[in-house]
Design a protein around this motif. Structure first.
Motif, mmCIF file in Angstrom:
data_model
loop_
_atom_site.group_PDB
_atom_site.id
_atom_site.type_symbol
_atom_site.label_atom_id
_atom_site.label_comp_id
_atom_site.label_asym_id
_atom_site.label_seq_id
_atom_site.Cartn_x
_atom_site.Cartn_y
_atom_site.Cartn_z
ATOM 1 N N ALA A 54 65.290 126.095 11.200
ATOM 2 C CA ALA A 54 64.561 126.509 9.997
ATOM 3 C C ALA A 54 64.315 125.328 9.071
ATOM 4 C CB ALA A 54 65.336 127.608 9.272
ATOM 5 N N LEU A 55 65.285 124.458 8.930
ATOM 6 C CA LEU A 55 65.138 123.295 8.071
ATOM 7 C C LEU A 55 64.079 122.341 8.609
ATOM 8 C CD1 LEU A 55 66.325 121.931 5.547
ATOM 9 C CD2 LEU A 55 67.892 120.723 7.063
ATOM 10 N N ALA A 56 64.079 122.120 9.913
ATOM 11 C CA ALA A 56 63.078 121.235 10.512
ATOM 12 C C ALA A 56 61.673 121.801 10.358
ATOM 13 C CB ALA A 56 63.399 121.002 11.986
ATOM 14 N N SER A 57 61.507 123.102 10.543
ATOM 15 C CA SER A 57 60.173 123.692 10.406
ATOM 16 C C SER A 57 59.753 123.790 8.948
ATOM 17 C CB SER A 57 60.115 125.056 11.074
ATOM 18 O OG SER A 57 60.951 125.969 10.419
ATOM 19 N N MET A 58 60.722 123.803 8.029
ATOM 20 C CA MET A 58 60.381 123.815 6.607
ATOM 21 C C MET A 58 59.853 122.450 6.174
ATOM 22 S SD MET A 58 62.824 124.393 3.266
ATOM 23 C CE MET A 58 63.676 122.831 3.334
ATOM 24 N N LEU A 59 60.429 121.399 6.685
ATOM 25 C CA LEU A 59 60.075 120.063 6.214
ATOM 26 C C LEU A 59 58.928 119.418 6.974
ATOM 27 C CD1 LEU A 59 63.633 118.624 5.593
ATOM 28 C CD2 LEU A 59 61.991 119.426 3.900
ATOM 29 N N TYR A 60 58.772 119.737 8.238
ATOM 30 C CA TYR A 60 57.780 119.032 9.054
ATOM 31 C C TYR A 60 56.808 119.988 9.722
ATOM 32 C CZ TYR A 60 60.803 115.032 8.443
ATOM 33 O OH TYR A 60 61.548 114.039 7.895
ATOM 34 N N GLU A 61 55.574 119.531 9.807
ATOM 35 C CA GLU A 61 54.550 120.223 10.579
ATOM 36 C C GLU A 61 54.014 119.199 11.559
ATOM 37 O OE1 GLU A 61 50.319 122.381 9.751
ATOM 38 O OE2 GLU A 61 51.929 122.669 8.321
ATOM 39 N N GLY A 62 54.439 119.301 12.796
ATOM 40 C CA GLY A 62 54.126 118.255 13.766
ATOM 41 C C GLY A 62 54.985 117.041 13.457
ATOM 42 N N GLU A 63 54.322 115.913 13.203
ATOM 43 C CA GLU A 63 55.040 114.683 12.889
ATOM 44 C C GLU A 63 54.977 114.332 11.416
ATOM 45 O OE1 GLU A 63 53.521 111.629 15.379
ATOM 46 O OE2 GLU A 63 54.077 112.650 17.228
ATOM 47 N N HIS A 64 54.333 115.170 10.617
ATOM 48 C CA HIS A 64 54.107 114.847 9.214
ATOM 49 C C HIS A 64 54.859 115.828 8.304
ATOM 50 C CE1 HIS A 64 51.073 112.040 10.532
ATOM 51 N NE2 HIS A 64 50.528 113.004 11.261
ATOM 52 N N PHE A 65 55.085 115.373 7.083
ATOM 53 C CA PHE A 65 55.735 116.204 6.074
ATOM 54 C C PHE A 65 54.858 117.424 5.794
ATOM 55 C CE2 PHE A 65 56.525 117.011 1.453
ATOM 56 C CZ PHE A 65 57.800 117.522 1.607
ATOM 57 N N ALA A 66 55.454 118.590 5.710
ATOM 58 C CA ALA A 66 54.702 119.842 5.553
ATOM 59 C C ALA A 66 54.147 120.029 4.148
ATOM 60 C CB ALA A 66 55.573 121.024 5.926
ATOM 61 N N GLY A 67 54.707 119.369 3.162
ATOM 62 C CA GLY A 67 54.215 119.500 1.799
ATOM 63 C C GLY A 67 55.197 120.223 0.903
ATOM 64 N N MET A 68 55.104 119.933 -0.373
ATOM 65 C CA MET A 68 56.028 120.517 -1.339
ATOM 66 C C MET A 68 55.818 122.017 -1.519
ATOM 67 S SD MET A 68 58.342 118.555 -2.280
ATOM 68 C CE MET A 68 59.034 119.573 -3.554
ATOM 69 N N ALA A 69 54.604 122.503 -1.310
ATOM 70 C CA ALA A 69 54.357 123.938 -1.471
ATOM 71 C C ALA A 69 55.210 124.744 -0.489
ATOM 72 C CB ALA A 69 52.875 124.249 -1.271
ATOM 73 N N ARG A 70 55.268 124.294 0.748
ATOM 74 C CA ARG A 70 56.080 125.001 1.740
ATOM 75 C C ARG A 70 57.566 124.908 1.396
ATOM 76 N NH1 ARG A 70 55.808 123.848 8.096
ATOM 77 N NH2 ARG A 70 53.721 124.687 7.811
ATOM 78 N N VAL A 71 57.995 123.724 1.002
ATOM 79 C CA VAL A 71 59.408 123.537 0.661
ATOM 80 C C VAL A 71 59.799 124.444 -0.508
ATOM 81 C CG1 VAL A 71 61.098 121.877 -0.199
ATOM 82 C CG2 VAL A 71 59.477 121.191 1.576
ATOM 83 N N LEU A 72 58.965 124.476 -1.538
ATOM 84 C CA LEU A 72 59.268 125.321 -2.694
ATOM 85 C C LEU A 72 59.201 126.807 -2.346
ATOM 86 C CD1 LEU A 72 57.433 123.283 -5.458
ATOM 87 C CD2 LEU A 72 59.891 123.457 -5.061
ATOM 88 N N GLY A 73 58.274 127.184 -1.470
ATOM 89 C CA GLY A 73 58.200 128.573 -1.020
ATOM 90 C C GLY A 73 59.446 129.001 -0.267
ATOM 91 N N VAL A 74 59.945 128.124 0.593
ATOM 92 C CA VAL A 74 61.169 128.435 1.346
ATOM 93 C C VAL A 74 62.374 128.478 0.417
ATOM 94 C CG1 VAL A 74 62.731 127.578 3.131
ATOM 95 C CG2 VAL A 74 60.286 127.579 3.539
ATOM 96 N N LEU A 75 62.431 127.565 -0.539
ATOM 97 C CA LEU A 75 63.532 127.591 -1.493
ATOM 98 C C LEU A 75 63.516 128.864 -2.334
ATOM 99 C CD1 LEU A 75 63.646 123.876 -2.653
ATOM 100 C CD2 LEU A 75 65.228 125.073 -1.137
ATOM 101 N N PHE A 76 62.317 129.328 -2.687
ATOM 102 C CA PHE A 76 62.205 130.594 -3.409
ATOM 103 C C PHE A 76 62.677 131.757 -2.532
ATOM 104 C CE2 PHE A 76 59.740 134.255 -5.069
ATOM 105 C CZ PHE A 76 60.281 134.275 -6.344
ATOM 106 N N ALA A 77 62.344 131.701 -1.244
ATOM 107 C CA ALA A 77 62.806 132.737 -0.317
ATOM 108 C C ALA A 77 64.328 132.719 -0.197
ATOM 109 C CB ALA A 77 62.162 132.532 1.050
#
Length: 107
Positions: A54-77
């Motif tokens: 879950a942590l890897a899929s939260m932070l990365y999309e492929g080889e690049h950083f997924a973006g702060m929006a995803r990180v903040l959304g997961v943290l809210f979840a």
């Protein structure tokens, strides 16, 4: 055409492997006596593996950083889950927060 055959072969292999693992657990479960410490360790190992994925899929999309929006959304979840909200509320709220942050320009 070979990629389709490779995908189908992979799915079949994983299906057979999963079935054999479950069958082995059902057959050996009653014969194998594990101490409470071993059972707790196995339970913790499964939780740790799930958290790592879950942590890897939260932070990365492929080889690049997924973006702060995803990180903040997961943290809210995670916050909502910690507050013992129903799962559907957690999932929908996280999706809405992520979408609103992306709409606001936070990638």
């Amino acid at each position: 055409m070979t990629s389709v055959a490779l995908i189908i072969g992979g799915i079949a292999t994983l299906s057979v492997g999963t079935y054999l693992m479950r069958l082995g657990g059902a057959k050996l479960g009653s014969r194998l006596a594990l101490s409470e410490n071993s059972q707790a360790l196995l339970s913790d190992a499964a939780t740790t593996l799930l958290f790592a994925v879950a942590l890897a899929s939260m932070l990365y999309e492929g080889e690049h950083f997924a973006g702060m929006a995803r990180v903040l959304g997961v943290l809210f979840a995670l916050f909502l889950a910690w507050r013992k909200m129903p799962l559907i509320v957690v999932i929908l709220s996280a999706a809405v927060v992520t979408a609103l942050l992306r709409l606001a320009g936070i990638a």
